[in-house]
Design a protein around this motif. Structure first.
Motif, PDB file in Angstrom:
ATOM      1  N   ALA A  56      53.479  53.318  46.552  1.00 58.46           N
ATOM      2  CA  ALA A  56      54.502  53.779  45.988  1.00 58.46           C
ATOM      3  C   ALA A  56      54.051  55.038  44.979  1.00 58.46           C
ATOM      4  CB  ALA A  56      55.161  52.839  44.983  1.00 58.46           C
ATOM      5  N   ILE A  57      52.789  55.155  44.660  1.00 56.42           N
ATOM      6  CA  ILE A  57      52.263  56.032  43.878  1.00 56.42           C
ATOM      7  C   ILE A  57      51.929  57.240  44.364  1.00 56.42           C
ATOM      8  CG2 ILE A  57      50.181  56.742  42.245  1.00 56.42           C
ATOM      9  CD1 ILE A  57      50.069  53.917  41.348  1.00 56.42           C
ATOM     10  N   TYR A  59      53.565  58.020  47.263  1.00 50.89           N
ATOM     11  CA  TYR A  59      54.604  58.698  47.806  1.00 50.89           C
ATOM     12  C   TYR A  59      55.305  59.606  46.706  1.00 50.89           C
ATOM     13  CZ  TYR A  59      59.415  59.074  49.680  1.00 50.89           C
ATOM     14  OH  TYR A  59      60.691  59.377  50.182  1.00 50.89           O
ATOM     15  N   ARG A  60      55.293  59.041  45.366  1.00 47.96           N
ATOM     16  CA  ARG A  60      56.022  59.743  44.269  1.00 47.96           C
ATOM     17  C   ARG A  60      55.016  60.826  43.368  1.00 47.96           C
ATOM     18  NH1 ARG A  60      61.076  58.711  42.939  1.00 47.96           N
ATOM     19  NH2 ARG A  60      60.595  58.874  40.838  1.00 47.96           N
ATOM     20  N   VAL A  61      53.939  60.658  43.646  1.00 51.41           N
ATOM     21  CA  VAL A  61      52.893  61.509  42.828  1.00 51.41           C
ATOM     22  C   VAL A  61      52.495  62.689  43.626  1.00 51.41           C
ATOM     23  CG1 VAL A  61      50.976  62.019  41.282  1.00 51.41           C
ATOM     24  CG2 VAL A  61      52.592  59.903  41.261  1.00 51.41           C
TER      25      VAL A  61
END
Length: 396
Positions: A56-57, A59-61
């Motif tokens: 998730a990190i 993908y988002r950052v």
């Protein structure tokens, strides 16, 4: 490599490299506590949770320009090269530790060796052959091996992980079988070297920016080699606090060389090959890691033959002593100057509901003790110490 100034790359790689030792510092303690209280399956929960969180990190950052695949990537990717390399690696590791695979002693199954050589030749031919009219690049760019600093740094990094994983494989077994420590205490011991690495990784990276990679690498690899010699010469009765100090010293040396090796490997690689070089460097150093673990198991298994006890524990015990004496003589020992330590690691020999074959295990123990007595008298080998652990049962 795309967002960092090359002059600051060592410090940045040091800061990035801290994450691995920090994880290795916390994970053994957490896993040891989970296993001791809830069983080994409980230790699988944290990696699953952290894996989802990391996905998730990223993908988002991570910026999209660094993660977006090139158009037509899947169609042009060298899937054949990947398959050949995977088969080659598996075959070679099976050859190193062939007994569970084919029943043949390690390093003696010539069929696996022949398959490994055949796959190695096929992989080399496939990756090196001209590619006119074909889309995509080779999975491994052999032109990278024309860069001397890349070759040397990759070799040093592979040897570093070879030694690291070999010792890391043997240390828990030593703490369990020789010292009799619980999983929680073993987890505490496993934190020591990574904790010391955390202290030194960033410092080693900053120093490599100032002095170059040679000094940190020499100091770090020298520390690893000296630690291996110290452990080889260490007596079984050494206090545990000495083991703690050795692990601290070992971890400081490991951390000092980490960022310097990363920096040296990529120092003279052209920007357009930076991604491929970083991937190849990581792959080869972790290949050294896999070989180190496999060979540590082979070396350990050379002195442990538990299947012999299924036939007769008397002759199993006598053969172990005979092998130990022969190996001592082979390296310069002399009869009359050899003493033995009879450390028993035995399953529960007391008949009970949990141990329905306790009487048989007790009879095996009696046979082993008789073999121990007869072999030691035959070699005039005094037993100067011993340790008995009679509850080494496990269930699957």
């Amino acid at each position: 490599t795309e967002i960092v100034d090359p002059r600051q790359r060592g410090g940045v790689l040091g800061a990035w490299g801290v994450t691995g030792p920090m994880t290795a510092c916390a994970a053994p303690l957490v896993s040891g506590l989970l296993i001791e209280n809830w069983g080994w399956r409980a230790a699988m929960a944290p990696p699953l949770f952290l894996g989802v969180l990391a996905f998730a990190i990223v993908y988002r950052v991570i910026p999209a320009r660094l993660t977006a695949p090139r158009a037509g990537f899947l169609g042009s990717f060298d899937w054949t090269g990947v398959g050949l390399l995977a088969a080659l690696t598996s075959s070679f590791l099976f050859y190193l530790s062939s007994r569970p695979i084919t029943g043949v002693a390690p390093l003696r199954d010539w069929r696996l060796l022949a398959v490994t050589l055949l796959l190695g030749g096929a992989f080399g031919w496939w990756e090196a052959r001209p590619r006119p009219g074909r889309r995509g690049d080779a999975f491994v760019d052999f032109k990278l091996f024309r860069i001397p600093t890349f070759n040397l740094a990759t070799l040093c990094a592979s040897l570093r992980l070879f030694t690291l994983n070999g010792l890391s494989f043997l240390m828990p077994l030593y703490l369990t079988d020789v010292r009799g420590l619980s999983p929680a205490y073993i987890g505490l011991f496993a934190m020591i070297a990574p904790g010391a690495m955390v202290v030194m990784v960033f410092l080693g990276g900053r120093l490599s920016d100032r002095w170059g990679s040679s000094v940190p690498t020499i100091v770090g690899l020298g520390t690893q080699g000296l630690t291996a010699v110290i452990y080889y010469l260490l007596p079984d009765t050494v206090p545990l606090w000495v083991i703690v100090l050795i692990q601290v010293y070992y971890g400081l040396g490991l951390g000092f060389a980490l960022a310097a090796l990363h920096r040296a490997a990529l120092a003279h690689v052209p920007e357009e090959q930076m991604g491929a070089a970083a991937g190849l460097y990581s792959m080869l150093r972790f290949f050294g890691s896999a070989i180190g673990t496999a060979l540590a198991g082979v070396v350990l298994a050379a002195g442990v033959a538990p299947r012999y006890s299924d036939i007769d524990t008397y002759h199993m015990m006598a053969s172990v002593i005979d092998m130990a004496v022969r190996r001592t003589l082979a390296v310069g020992g002399a009869l009359g100057h050899i003493a033995g330590l009879d450390n028993f690691c035995w399953p529960d020999p007391v008949q009970s509901e949990a141990t329905p074959d306790g009487e048989h295990k007790l009879a095996q123990l009696v046979r082993a003790c008789r073999g121990l007595r007869d072999a030691c008298l035959a070699y005039r080998l005094p037993l100067v110490s011993g340790k008995d652990s009679m509850k080494n049962d496990y269930s699957v």
